[in-house]
Design an enzyme around this catalytic site. Sequence first.
Site, PDB file in Angstrom:
ATOM      1  N   CYS A  30      55.044  62.966 -83.126  1.00 36.35           N
ATOM      2  CA  CYS A  30      54.640  64.310 -82.709  1.00 36.35           C
ATOM      3  C   CYS A  30      53.231  64.655 -83.170  1.00 36.35           C
ATOM      4  CB  CYS A  30      55.640  65.357 -83.205  1.00 36.35           C
ATOM      5  SG  CYS A  30      55.938  65.330 -84.993  1.00 36.35           S
ATOM      6  N   HIS A  83      57.719  68.435 -88.260  1.00 34.04           N
ATOM      7  CA  HIS A  83      57.513  68.502 -86.818  1.00 34.04           C
ATOM      8  C   HIS A  83      56.134  69.113 -86.589  1.00 34.04           C
ATOM      9  CE1 HIS A  83      58.495  68.313 -82.679  1.00 34.04           C
ATOM     10  NE2 HIS A  83      58.607  69.612 -82.479  1.00 34.04           N
ATOM     11  N   ASP A  99      55.531  72.604 -77.503  1.00 35.61           N
ATOM     12  CA  ASP A  99      56.388  71.666 -78.235  1.00 35.61           C
ATOM     13  C   ASP A  99      56.886  70.628 -77.236  1.00 35.61           C
ATOM     14  OD1 ASP A  99      58.295  70.269 -79.643  1.00 35.61           O
ATOM     15  OD2 ASP A  99      59.395  72.031 -80.355  1.00 35.61           O
TER      16      ASP A  99
END
EC number: 3.5.1.122
Length: 207
Positions: A30, A83, A99
């Site tokens: 990510c 994250h 996201d």
Amino acid sequence: MEGDSRAATASQYQPACPTRDACVYSSCYCEENIWKLCEYIKTHNQYLLEECYAVFISNEKKMVPIWKQQARPENGPVIWDYHVVLLHVSREGQSFIYDLDTILPFPCPFDIYIEDALKSDDDIHPQFRRKFRVVRADSYLKNFASDRSHMKDSSGNWREPPPEYPCIETGDSKMNLNDFISMDPAVGWGAVYTLSEFVHRFSSKNY
């Protein structure tokens, strides 16, 4: 009326990238996915890069619950060690979260993302409470580096296939990911917030 105005502004918002599928994406990377999204925004000039931020979500225990993730699309959360998402604070005062791992809209209005994906810390055990390192996108592009060593097991095998493009590095570093994951304000770049501070600082309701 204020709610109607915010909804109208959100409906008129033009995303910073064409579609989720158009974004560079590698599962479990990510931090690099968001770096690539920052790079896309920089090269396409639709929005000022200064309006965008890379947001690392973690805590001291590296156990953070996030709901509405593709890895667990039911009602329960995924417990990530960290994250990373992108935050865009538009000139009209609306904030949006990008996201690439959520089942929520892409991009998602900030307040909806908070309510559905992060919920409240009030009902969460203290060890799971989230913190947020918010780094301006231009600083993130300039300073972030990863040799992807964190994605190898003790035998040197990849836990997940790495991106096909070369590792991201700077003139000063080949690996500083932990400085971004750390929620120690004295370390790394950007500013560190609790959930309530993050919401107060960036919620569209505060404009």
